[in-house]
Design an enzyme around this catalytic site. Structure first.
Site, mmCIF file in Angstrom:
data_model
loop_
_atom_site.group_PDB
_atom_site.id
_atom_site.type_symbol
_atom_site.label_atom_id
_atom_site.label_comp_id
_atom_site.label_asym_id
_atom_site.label_seq_id
_atom_site.Cartn_x
_atom_site.Cartn_y
_atom_site.Cartn_z
ATOM 1 N N SER A 44 0.622 -1.218 0.054
ATOM 2 C CA SER A 44 -0.050 0.199 -0.139
ATOM 3 C C SER A 44 0.825 1.281 -0.085
ATOM 4 C CB SER A 44 -0.851 -0.075 1.290
ATOM 5 O OG SER A 44 -1.517 1.271 1.385
ATOM 6 N N TYR A 47 -1.086 -0.488 10.372
ATOM 7 C CA TYR A 47 -1.033 -0.734 8.836
ATOM 8 C C TYR A 47 -0.028 -0.319 7.978
ATOM 9 C CZ TYR A 47 -3.288 -1.287 4.336
ATOM 10 O OH TYR A 47 -3.408 -1.496 2.795
#
Length: 253
Positions: free
Chosen positions: A147, A160
């Protein structure tokens, strides 16, 4: 006709988180091009539904229950994926999750373990198991779906962001370890795509302008726009590419 250089025909590919979002798009895209797809996620019904859709269109696919955060269960996942067609040529570590917290102090141990488990621990184990299976048939390709948060950390999703940064490091380290076995390991750093997971802001008319503002192409991505990169990394077109992180973010970075 498909350029043979980019062919994935008859290659067996395991896609985690394969029933929805980017995983669904890659499963469909690969199957349409002749790959044999193992669709894995915790929601086996959704996997079965997509596998049936692919088979109904003349493709090859089967569903497999998989909780990426459960380390001990992953041996069986890879074993079943390999046994189905007698080999494993590709793995896409796509399953992921992000839980937002307003303050780092509010991050519980349970939340931390869950996010790290799905985004980093599971892919680590699956990479090792898949690579071991691939060695038996001459090599293969592993893709880690990362990501933009891994290189542009998000203050409301620090764990995350850290997990995906770890996944980037895992990609490069595994590429070094398995290079002599003919196994390539690469990653795709994804920006904002129009998926159910991102629906809260990409499908919100009030929030969308702010989401799009930093994107050079002026829009969020369609899930199918990741398929080309997956095909590249899984095919012979990327035979000299390993340890690479490709960014697909519409020009944010």
């Amino acid at each position: 006709m498909t350029d043979p250089l980019f062919s994935v025909a008859d290659r067996v590919v395991l896609v985690t988180g394969g029933s929805r979002g980017l995983g669904r798009a890659m499963s469909l895209g690969l199957a349409e091009r002749g790959a044999r797809v193992v669709i894995a996620s915790r929601k086996i019904d959704a996997c079965e539904e997509l596998a049936a859709q692919i088979r109904g269109s003349g493709g090859d696919a089967f569903a497999l229950a998989c909780h990426v955060g459960n380390w001990e269960s992953l041996d069986q996942v890879v074993a079943e994926a390999t046994t189905r067609w007698g080999r494993l040529d590709g793995l896409i570590n796509n399953a992921g999750m992000s839980l937002l917290v307003p303050l780092l102090l509010q991050t519980s141990e349970t939340l931390f373990d869950k996010v790290i488990g799905v985004n980093l621990k599971g892919p680590t184990r699956l990479t090792a198991l898949a690579a071991d299976a691939m060695k038996a048939t001459g090599g293969g390709s592993i893709i880690n779906i990362s990501s933009l948060a891994s290189v542009k950390p998000i203050s409301t999703a620090p764990v995350y962001s850290a997990a995906k940064a770890g996944l980037n490091a895992l990609t490069k380290a595994a590429a070094l370890e398995y290079a002599n076995a003919g196994i390539r390991v690469n990653g795709i750093i994804c920006g904002t795509f129009d998926t159910d997971a991102a629906a809260g802001f990409v499908r919100n008319a009030d929030l969308l302008p702010e989401v799009v503002r930093p994107i050079a192409l002026g829009r969020v991505g369609r899930p199918d726009e990741i398929v080309g990169a997956a095909i590249y990394f899984l095919s012979d077109a990327s035979s000299y590419t390993t340890g690479s992180l490709m960014t697909i973010d519409g020009g944010v970075s």
